[in-house]
Design a protein around this motif. Sequence first.
Motif: not given
Length: 700
Positions: A262-264, A315-316, A327-333, A336-339
């Motif tokens: 997330i930080r990155g 909300v993750i 799967n969560v890590i794969a979906g983070l980009p 975050l883009e949606d947010y």
Amino acid sequence: MAEERSARLDNLWDDARAAAMSEPDRLVYRSNLLGSDKRVTNYGGGNTSSKVTQKDPLTGEDVEVLWVKGSGGDSASIKLDGFATLYMDRLEALKRLYRGVDHEDEMVGYLPHCTFNLNPRAASIDTPLHAFVPRSYVDHMHPDAIIAIAAAKDSKALTKEIFGDAIGWLPWKRPGFELGLWLEKFCRENPDAKGVVLESHGLFTWGDTPKACYTTTIDTINQAIDWFEKQTGGRAAFGGAAASALPAAERRAIAARLMPRIRGLISQNGIHKVGHFDDSAAVLEFVNAQQLEPLAALGTSCPDHFLRTKIRPLVIGFDPAKPDVDNVIAGLPAALEDYRAGYQAYYNRCRHPDSPGVRDPNAVVYLMPGVGMFTFAADKATARISAEFYVNAINVMRGASAVSTYVGLAEQEAFDIEYWQLEEAKLQRMPKPKSLAGRVAFVTGGAGGIGKATAVRLLREGACVVLADIDAPALENASAELGKAFGTDFVRTTQFDVTDETAVAAAYAHAAVEYGGVDILVSNAGISSSAPIEDTELSMWNRNMDILAKGYFLVSREAFRVFKQQQIGGNIVFIASKNALAASPNAAAYCTAKAAEIHLARCLALEGAEDQIRVNTVNPDAVLRGSKIWTGEWREQRAAAYAMEPDQLEEHYRKRSMLKRSVFPEDIAEAVYFLASDLSAKSTGNIINVDAGNAQSFTR
């Protein structure tokens, strides 16, 4: 309200102590008492005031002076210099200049003209609220129990039900001159009222003595707490649980994996964020609840809350019953883009022609079922405080949704505060960030002379520092010293052996949970040994190779793994030695291991360049002061090698140098800072000798 938050507040007023104080000192005392409990007000939130009779320094006549908490500061720790002082007659005169609600912001520009006794503390936007309440002592607090009422759909009716006529109610109005006039009107029309609930905001209370004002504040909050306990006793919060919390160790392990990623993703263009993890009972109750997503989407209500946390969290999506972290890590980009897209849409919907430009569109608060809450901000203190504010918001949502319907602040109203020109002006006045603000440094051998001096240098530039050392007592002492000097938010410790592969990984996981990741590794842990080659035992050889070669390899390998998770570059600085380039007698094991460090650094510089990972080396020589390795046999052994007494060694090294100067830990730290900062952004694979000059160790 939740059981952990339901205990009644104690009245801590001490008559004997207060009696010995001046009127301004009693204001400080009252403020500190109120601010010391987060159930009364959040960090930096709320304000207090006293109207005091003092002699005018120009006329010598008695005048009425408003002492009111100035802009910024925290009630729990505020001192006299944190209060603005203003002539009351001049504040009253401002009413004649007021042109109406469409022009109220211009009134802030008049406040400096009301300053009493050249006080440099800037008056806050809340000053008129205190000035125009016709009482000598006023408290404005943000208690969770009161905001839960203020943020309920039927907050006016609830206020009446709970407090009768003793505490009134006013509809939402942004803080400023107009709200000050509203409060004055309410007080004059309700002379027996002791306070007022401000919709979606907080509580105002007053009294004719400092003690009476403080007591009214405490009693009012306790009355609300008691009422909530009667109304909600035994009832499941937030619609009950939809998920169960994972065990604490699993929660931290997941946080260690997710936070660097997330930080990155939210640290871009050289501006890095620092993280904070919270898996307290209040947070877990909320993130595991049936109503998590709908309540989170409503956003916060109190302006103080959303200024710290943004209008709503992210909300993750995660099912702790089927914990697929990959799967969560794969979906983070995408998440975050949606947010960010949603935030940009919010800005576009609400902006005015003169609104400041859109600010950082990334979320501050991240909620994860079964795990807890991550918050990210420009520094650790702000990330931690943002988490505290969102816990306040959780408590508000718990109370409001239990007795009514929780209502977030209207989107346009929220925007108008977030992008208020006065708020923008405050942001523009903030000092420029330090050169390492938002960076996290991991320093091995951090409790020793060079390690601690390096930590001090990096801390001075705004970095957060994880001190790593095998020496637990020394580590504890260093942590206490640096925490006192720079603030405990900026210093963490981890005790481990750099030769233990599992322990190294665990130490980096600790850094990830505490700060969100790592940007800088200073590999400094070391030992020393001296013996003629024929007397060099295999155990001595292996110990040097283990700590100075394998240890450097293990901490560097783990740093690379974290850097590649973050994908925002990274920086490694090896503390090697002059002996890595210039052989010394009777030190084959030490010199060889140090030479291995330099070559490892060169290899890593080659591997890391594509990912913007820089690797450089500092070569000290004869840094005796503060060094742990020079306190034992090493000093005697080196002295014997040069046929002199141990206390002659430092002078020997000084005279041996080309510049005839001693080398100190701070000198090494300065070189480390240069290599760890953007001052050397285009340097990798380099060596800086800090040895006062030694021709044998010239790199070319």
